[in-house]
Structure formats: structure tokens, C-alpha cells
Design a protein around this motif. Sequence first.
Motif, short mmCIF file in Angstrom:
data_model
loop_
_atom_site.label_atom_id
_atom_site.label_comp_id
_atom_site.label_asym_id
_atom_site.label_seq_id
_atom_site.Cartn_x
_atom_site.Cartn_y
_atom_site.Cartn_z
N ARG A 1 -8.26 -31.90 35.44
CA ARG A 1 -8.72 -32.57 34.21
C ARG A 1 -9.47 -31.60 33.30
NH1 ARG A 1 -8.01 -37.82 33.77
NH2 ARG A 1 -7.54 -39.04 35.61
N LYS A 2 -10.28 -30.74 33.91
CA LYS A 2 -11.04 -29.75 33.14
C LYS A 2 -10.08 -28.78 32.45
CE LYS A 2 -14.96 -26.64 33.78
NZ LYS A 2 -15.89 -26.05 34.75
N THR A 3 -9.07 -28.33 33.19
CA THR A 3 -8.05 -27.44 32.62
C THR A 3 -7.30 -28.14 31.50
OG1 THR A 3 -7.80 -26.27 34.71
CG2 THR A 3 -5.99 -26.06 33.15
N HIS A 4 -6.99 -29.41 31.71
CA HIS A 4 -6.26 -30.17 30.70
C HIS A 4 -7.07 -30.24 29.40
CE1 HIS A 4 -3.03 -32.88 29.50
NE2 HIS A 4 -3.97 -33.57 28.86
N LYS A 5 -8.34 -30.47 29.53
CA LYS A 5 -9.21 -30.55 28.35
C LYS A 5 -9.23 -29.21 27.61
CE LYS A 5 -13.79 -31.95 26.78
NZ LYS A 5 -15.06 -32.55 27.15
N LYS A 6 -9.35 -28.11 28.36
CA LYS A 6 -9.36 -26.78 27.74
C LYS A 6 -8.03 -26.50 27.04
CE LYS A 6 -12.69 -24.54 30.79
NZ LYS A 6 -12.87 -23.58 31.89
N LEU A 7 -6.93 -26.84 27.70
CA LEU A 7 -5.62 -26.64 27.08
C LEU A 7 -5.46 -27.51 25.85
CD1 LEU A 7 -3.20 -26.28 30.13
CD2 LEU A 7 -3.68 -24.57 28.37
N PHE A 8 -5.94 -28.73 25.92
CA PHE A 8 -5.89 -29.65 24.80
C PHE A 8 -6.53 -29.00 23.57
CE2 PHE A 8 -7.13 -33.24 22.20
CZ PHE A 8 -6.19 -34.22 22.44
N GLN A 9 -7.70 -28.42 23.78
CA GLN A 9 -8.42 -27.78 22.68
C GLN A 9 -7.73 -26.51 22.22
OE1 GLN A 9 -12.13 -27.55 24.79
NE2 GLN A 9 -12.87 -29.51 24.00
N LYS A 10 -7.25 -25.69 23.17
CA LYS A 10 -6.57 -24.44 22.83
C LYS A 10 -5.30 -24.69 22.04
CE LYS A 10 -7.56 -20.99 26.40
NZ LYS A 10 -6.96 -20.27 27.54
N VAL A 11 -4.49 -25.60 22.54
CA VAL A 11 -3.21 -25.88 21.89
C VAL A 11 -3.46 -26.45 20.49
CG1 VAL A 11 -1.12 -27.31 21.94
CG2 VAL A 11 -1.89 -26.13 24.02
N ASN A 12 -4.41 -27.34 20.38
CA ASN A 12 -4.75 -27.91 19.08
C ASN A 12 -5.15 -26.80 18.11
OD1 ASN A 12 -5.28 -30.06 17.23
ND2 ASN A 12 -7.44 -29.91 17.71
N GLN A 13 -5.96 -25.86 18.56
CA GLN A 13 -6.40 -24.76 17.70
C GLN A 13 -5.22 -23.85 17.33
OE1 GLN A 13 -9.59 -24.60 16.37
NE2 GLN A 13 -8.49 -23.19 15.05
N ILE A 14 -4.36 -23.57 18.29
CA ILE A 14 -3.20 -22.72 18.01
C ILE A 14 -2.30 -23.37 16.97
CG2 ILE A 14 -1.00 -21.95 19.02
CD1 ILE A 14 -2.59 -21.13 21.48
N LEU A 15 -2.08 -24.67 17.09
CA LEU A 15 -1.24 -25.37 16.11
C LEU A 15 -1.86 -25.32 14.72
CD1 LEU A 15 -0.16 -28.49 18.21
CD2 LEU A 15 1.18 -26.43 17.74
N LEU A 16 -3.16 -25.51 14.65
CA LEU A 16 -3.84 -25.44 13.35
C LEU A 16 -3.79 -24.02 12.77
CD1 LEU A 16 -7.01 -27.63 14.10
CD2 LEU A 16 -5.07 -28.23 12.64
N ASP A 17 -4.04 -23.03 13.61
CA ASP A 17 -4.00 -21.63 13.16
C ASP A 17 -2.61 -21.24 12.68
OD1 ASP A 17 -6.67 -21.46 13.86
OD2 ASP A 17 -6.32 -20.27 15.68
N TYR A 18 -1.60 -21.65 13.44
CA TYR A 18 -0.23 -21.29 13.07
C TYR A 18 0.16 -21.95 11.75
CZ TYR A 18 4.78 -20.56 13.24
OH TYR A 18 6.06 -20.21 12.92
N ARG A 19 -0.24 -23.18 11.57
CA ARG A 19 0.05 -23.87 10.30
C ARG A 19 -0.56 -23.11 9.14
NH1 ARG A 19 -1.99 -29.39 10.74
NH2 ARG A 19 -0.24 -29.65 12.13
N THR A 20 -1.77 -22.61 9.31
CA THR A 20 -2.43 -21.83 8.27
C THR A 20 -1.68 -20.53 8.01
OG1 THR A 20 -4.56 -22.78 8.89
CG2 THR A 20 -4.63 -20.74 7.61
N ILE A 21 -1.26 -19.86 9.06
CA ILE A 21 -0.49 -18.61 8.92
C ILE A 21 0.78 -18.87 8.13
CG2 ILE A 21 0.93 -16.93 10.21
CD1 ILE A 21 -1.24 -17.10 12.44
N LYS A 22 1.48 -19.93 8.48
CA LYS A 22 2.73 -20.25 7.78
C LYS A 22 2.47 -20.58 6.31
CE LYS A 22 5.12 -23.55 9.59
NZ LYS A 22 6.02 -24.48 10.26
N GLU A 23 1.47 -21.39 6.03
CA GLU A 23 1.18 -21.77 4.64
C GLU A 23 0.89 -20.53 3.80
OE1 GLU A 23 -2.02 -24.59 4.92
OE2 GLU A 23 -0.68 -26.22 5.55
N ARG A 24 0.04 -19.65 4.33
CA ARG A 24 -0.27 -18.43 3.58
C ARG A 24 0.96 -17.54 3.43
NH1 ARG A 24 -4.58 -15.96 6.83
NH2 ARG A 24 -5.57 -17.84 7.54
N GLY A 25 1.71 -17.40 4.52
CA GLY A 25 2.90 -16.55 4.49
C GLY A 25 3.97 -17.07 3.55
#
Length: 158
Positions: A100-124
Motif C-alpha cells: 500500500r505504501k509503494t502504491h501511494k508513492k507510485l500514485f504520486q510519482k505517476v501523477n507528477q510524471i503525467l503533469l510534467d510530460y503534459r507541460t513538456i508537450k505544451e511547451r514543445g
Amino acid sequence: MEYTYIDSYSAEDMHEHSKKWFSELSFIKDEQRFLISLIQSFAIKPIDKKEFSKTEEFRKDIEENQKILNPIIKQVQKHMNQLEIMIDGVNQLEMEHAYRKTHKKLFQKVNQILLDYRTIKERGFAKLSSILKSTKQKKALGNPDYQVRTVNKEEINS
């Protein structure tokens, strides 16, 4: 869009999250390969130094994101494989808590990666579209043979 983590997700919910993450991250990985090819196609066109540096910035941003993305995909895959801990019927509280602890960390990591990638694409995409606009204007203005003419219906039907 940012998601909120709930500590009481069921094993089925966590499995669905993991499948969705794997799918989204795999799609991003494929999309990044396409974008790198697209950027390379810009590099072979006659563009000025400033425009070229814009494409290079976008390419570097994608490559940096790829370095982060690949390990996360592996972590999600491993996490999916370990789901049995939650559903095997054996009472393993420490391992279930760790899952469960790992799941929570992955939840946060994946969410951040998706947000970061969206920003990269928008700028690009903004950079690439500005290059397209400027090269279109140069072609139209730089071509003395370019003429607008009307087309008759007979020409269209033949």
C-alpha cells in the motif's frame, strides 16, 4: 488534472490504477519516439539557428523525461506483479502495508510524471507551431512564382 490518493483503496482499485498507469506510461513512451522523429524532421529542413535551438530544447526535454519514464514503467510493472500479496488470502500485514505504501508513492510519482510530460508537450508544441508558422510565411513570401488562381468546376470534375 491532479488526483487525490485515498488510503483505503481495494486490491481491485489498486490493480486498475496499475493497469491504467502502465497503459498511459507505455503510450507516452511510444509518443516520445514519434515526437523525436518529428523533431528530427524539423532539423533537416532549412531553419535558422534560433528555430533549431527551439527544436533542440524540445528534444532534450523529451530525452530527460524518457530517463525518468523508463524506470517508473518498470516499477509499475513490478508493482502489478506483486499484487498477489493483497489477494492471496494469507495474512501478511507487513507486506500488505508495504504494498500500500509503494502504491501511494507510485500514485504520486505517476501523477507528477503525467503533469510534467503534459507541460513538456505544451511547451514543445508551441515551439514547433511557431517554427511552422514562420517557415510557411517565408515560403509564401519567398516564392515569386506563387499565384492564387480560381478553379473552374470543369477542372475539378475532370
